[in-house]
Write a protein that holds these residues in place. Structure first.
Motif, PDB file in Angstrom:
ATOM      1  N   SER A 130      11.542  27.707  12.397  1.00 52.14           N
ATOM      2  CA  SER A 130      11.862  28.447  11.172  1.00 52.14           C
ATOM      3  C   SER A 130      13.373  28.591  11.017  1.00 52.14           C
ATOM      4  CB  SER A 130      11.202  29.826  11.193  1.00 52.14           C
ATOM      5  OG  SER A 130       9.797  29.717  11.246  1.00 52.14           O
ATOM      6  N   TYR A 131      14.043  28.786  12.148  1.00 49.72           N
ATOM      7  CA  TYR A 131      15.495  28.927  12.127  1.00 49.72           C
ATOM      8  C   TYR A 131      16.174  27.633  11.680  1.00 49.72           C
ATOM      9  CZ  TYR A 131      20.266  29.555  13.922  1.00 49.72           C
ATOM     10  OH  TYR A 131      21.626  29.628  14.049  1.00 49.72           O
ATOM     11  N   ILE A 132      15.681  26.499  12.146  1.00 51.02           N
ATOM     12  CA  ILE A 132      16.251  25.209  11.746  1.00 51.02           C
ATOM     13  C   ILE A 132      16.185  25.049  10.229  1.00 51.02           C
ATOM     14  CG2 ILE A 132      15.958  22.706  11.877  1.00 51.02           C
ATOM     15  CD1 ILE A 132      15.010  23.054  14.746  1.00 51.02           C
ATOM     16  N   LYS A 133      15.054  25.418   9.647  1.00 49.92           N
ATOM     17  CA  LYS A 133      14.906  25.330   8.189  1.00 49.92           C
ATOM     18  C   LYS A 133      15.886  26.261   7.490  1.00 49.92           C
ATOM     19  CE  LYS A 133       9.999  24.105   8.357  1.00 49.92           C
ATOM     20  NZ  LYS A 133       8.619  24.522   8.009  1.00 49.92           N
ATOM     21  N   LYS A 134      16.065  27.461   8.051  1.00 49.33           N
ATOM     22  CA  LYS A 134      16.975  28.431   7.450  1.00 49.33           C
ATOM     23  C   LYS A 134      18.422  27.956   7.541  1.00 49.33           C
ATOM     24  CE  LYS A 134      17.481  32.443   5.429  1.00 49.33           C
ATOM     25  NZ  LYS A 134      16.911  32.700   4.095  1.00 49.33           N
ATOM     26  N   VAL A 135      18.791  27.355   8.668  1.00 50.14           N
ATOM     27  CA  VAL A 135      20.134  26.798   8.821  1.00 50.14           C
ATOM     28  C   VAL A 135      20.392  25.739   7.757  1.00 50.14           C
ATOM     29  CG1 VAL A 135      21.580  25.323  10.302  1.00 50.14           C
ATOM     30  CG2 VAL A 135      20.399  27.286  11.283  1.00 50.14           C
ATOM     31  N   SER A 136      19.407  24.872   7.542  1.00 51.54           N
ATOM     32  CA  SER A 136      19.552  23.810   6.546  1.00 51.54           C
ATOM     33  C   SER A 136      19.739  24.380   5.148  1.00 51.54           C
ATOM     34  CB  SER A 136      18.316  22.899   6.576  1.00 51.54           C
ATOM     35  OG  SER A 136      18.186  22.269   7.841  1.00 51.54           O
ATOM     36  N   GLU A 137      19.015  25.459   4.848  1.00 51.25           N
ATOM     37  CA  GLU A 137      19.118  26.078   3.526  1.00 51.25           C
ATOM     38  C   GLU A 137      20.459  26.779   3.342  1.00 51.25           C
ATOM     39  OE1 GLU A 137      15.842  28.740   3.347  1.00 51.25           O
ATOM     40  OE2 GLU A 137      14.315  27.152   3.384  1.00 51.25           O
ATOM     41  N   VAL A 138      20.836  27.596   4.304  1.00 51.69           N
ATOM     42  CA  VAL A 138      22.040  28.416   4.178  1.00 51.69           C
ATOM     43  C   VAL A 138      23.307  27.560   4.193  1.00 51.69           C
ATOM     44  CG1 VAL A 138      23.439  30.193   5.324  1.00 51.69           C
ATOM     45  CG2 VAL A 138      20.978  30.502   5.101  1.00 51.69           C
ATOM     46  N   LEU A 139      23.320  26.539   5.057  1.00 53.45           N
ATOM     47  CA  LEU A 139      24.502  25.690   5.183  1.00 53.45           C
ATOM     48  C   LEU A 139      24.432  24.451   4.285  1.00 53.45           C
ATOM     49  CD1 LEU A 139      25.196  25.782   9.035  1.00 53.45           C
ATOM     50  CD2 LEU A 139      25.875  27.404   7.279  1.00 53.45           C
ATOM     51  N   SER A 140      23.362  24.334   3.501  1.00 51.53           N
ATOM     52  CA  SER A 140      23.195  23.206   2.570  1.00 51.53           C
ATOM     53  C   SER A 140      23.284  21.868   3.299  1.00 51.53           C
ATOM     54  CB  SER A 140      24.240  23.268   1.448  1.00 51.53           C
ATOM     55  OG  SER A 140      24.104  24.451   0.709  1.00 51.53           O
ATOM     56  N   ILE A 141      22.493  21.715   4.366  1.00 55.45           N
ATOM     57  CA  ILE A 141      22.489  20.480   5.134  1.00 55.45           C
ATOM     58  C   ILE A 141      21.546  19.475   4.483  1.00 55.45           C
ATOM     59  CG2 ILE A 141      22.052  19.445   7.385  1.00 55.45           C
ATOM     60  CD1 ILE A 141      24.383  21.448   7.288  1.00 55.45           C
ATOM     61  N   SER A 142      22.036  18.288   4.232  1.00 51.82           N
ATOM     62  CA  SER A 142      21.216  17.250   3.597  1.00 51.82           C
ATOM     63  C   SER A 142      20.561  16.386   4.663  1.00 51.82           C
ATOM     64  CB  SER A 142      22.061  16.374   2.681  1.00 51.82           C
ATOM     65  OG  SER A 142      23.049  15.692   3.424  1.00 51.82           O
TER      66      SER A 142
END
Length: 400
Positions: A387-399
């Protein structure tokens, strides 16, 4: 959208959760840190030593962070660790961070690869912000605590409980200026909770912060048996300080013992208050600092975690507790980890009487303890690493 990220951080910060999450997404360009031990070495030695300081040193590694992605400054880190342990007060620690943080940030600036995004931490980022921006990178700064507001709260509390602190309570104005410069010049500020966001937005006068919660750092384990016979075992885990509310825990347990309740309090972590003051109260046992890999077994041995914090950016100990099915009595001055009446209790107003009342409820109703233990374990799912990995991708806008 950002495809590669450089992270610069002294220390391991939640067991390297952010760089590990980025690496699992294939987005980690480089991790700059102070101390890093090859996992092939640390994994063999970690269970050999019984010394908590050595264990903590060996924990500065991660199996999912290969050494070819890490640049570190070992001697700088060792000197900083040695000096910060002998610091007499908060201001001294902050001044040390100005010194070593600026040296670390300068080291990063000289070796920084071109990245879409550079993420640093307050106190240790100022010297590389302009370098990163000149390279065309966006700069995010992680503010790990509530900052100036938190200090103001703690100052008032230290005056209320005069004589409890074994350290002089002070704040470095130079450190404040450094952090303010970092926060103001960053493109985005990362905080760990809504509580921190409110404090930081009020401090820097801009609404440019985003929330990235902290994930679980220990393995989840459901509790199958509940203590129905022995005294209710309470745990205070972390720095035993005025700010963490140790005074409320100690006095509450003492008062309950005087009233005939069977309770005991275990204190684990660095002792930051006067032991002479503590000796006036009964019912507590101090076991010293605990290495991170020994925390699960400690949590498995107790019934309830007490976290009466006055001001905390997140309060990672809450997630550690619920991951082992341990209910928590917490406050509103931290991340909203605990669901009131489901995985523990959240005090609307911190007071010794309120804390006592919630302890009594668990003492008298072991079915409630069992129900909240189950609720705590279920709640911990929200903080699992995937869940954290998904949140990191969202917050940091990782493509992708």
């Amino acid at each position: 959208m950002y495809r590669n990220v450089t992270v610069a951080c002294m220390g391991s910060r939640e067991r390297y959760s952010l760089p590990v999450a980025l690496n699992k997404r294939g987005a980690l360009k480089r991790l700059f840190t102070d101390i890093y031990i090859p996992y092939s070495v640390s994994s063999k030695l970690r269970n050999v030593s019984k010394n908590s300081a050595i264990k903590a040193f060996l924990n500065r590694s991660h199996e999912d962070l290969p050494c070819n992605l890490v640049s570190h400054k070992l001697l700088l880190g060792l000197m900083f660790r040695r000096k910060v342990r002998s610091a007499k007060n908060l201001s001294d620690r902050q001044d040390l961070l100005i010194n070593y943080g600026s040296r670390f940030a300068s080291f990063v600036s000289r070796s920084m690869p071109r990245s879409d995004l550079v993420l640093g931490y307050t106190g240790q980022a100022l010297e590389f912000i302009d370098v990163a921006k000149n390279q065309g990178s966006r700069v995010f700064i992680d503010q790990v605590d509530p900052g100036l507001h938190g200090w103001q709260v703690l100052k008032a509390e230290s005056e209320k409980y005069a004589g409890w602190n074994n350290q002089i309570f002070s704040w470095s104005s130079d450190f404040q200026k450094r952090v303010e410069n970092e926060l103001i010049h960053a493109d985005t500020v990362v905080v760990n909770s809504h509580y921190s966001k409110k404090c930081i937005d009020a401090w820097i006068g801009e609404n440019k912060s985003v929330i990235l919660p902290i994930p679980l750092t220990i393995q989840r384990k459901e509790r199958l048996e509940i203590n129905n016979k022995r005294p209710l075992r309470l745990l205070f885990l972390g720095g035993a300080s005025i700010g963490k509310g140790i005074q409320y825990a100690v006095i509450a347990v003492h008062n309950l013992l005087q009233k005939g309740y069977e309770v005991e309090l275990i204190i684990a972590g660095e002792m930051l208050i006067s032991c002479e003051k503590l000796s006036n109260y009964n019912g507590w046992f101090y076991i010293g600092s605990v290495a991170s890999n020994d925390i699960p077994s400690l949590l498995d041995s107790i019934d309830v975690l007490l976290f009466p914090t006055l001001s905390d950016g997140f309060g990672m100990v809450q997630t550690e507790a619920i991951s082992r099915g341990v209910p928590v009595i917490s406050t509103m001055n931290c991340a909203s980890v605990i669901e009131h009446g489901k995985s523990g209790f959240v005090m609307n107003e911190l007071s010794i009487e309120c804390l006592q009342n919630y302890i009594i409820r668990y003492h008298n109703d072991r079915e409630l303890l069992k129900e909240h233990s189950r609720g705590a374990f279920i709640r911990s799912q929200e903080f699992e690493f995937n869940s954290y990995i998904k949140k990191v991708s969202e917050v940091l806008s990782i493509s992708d």
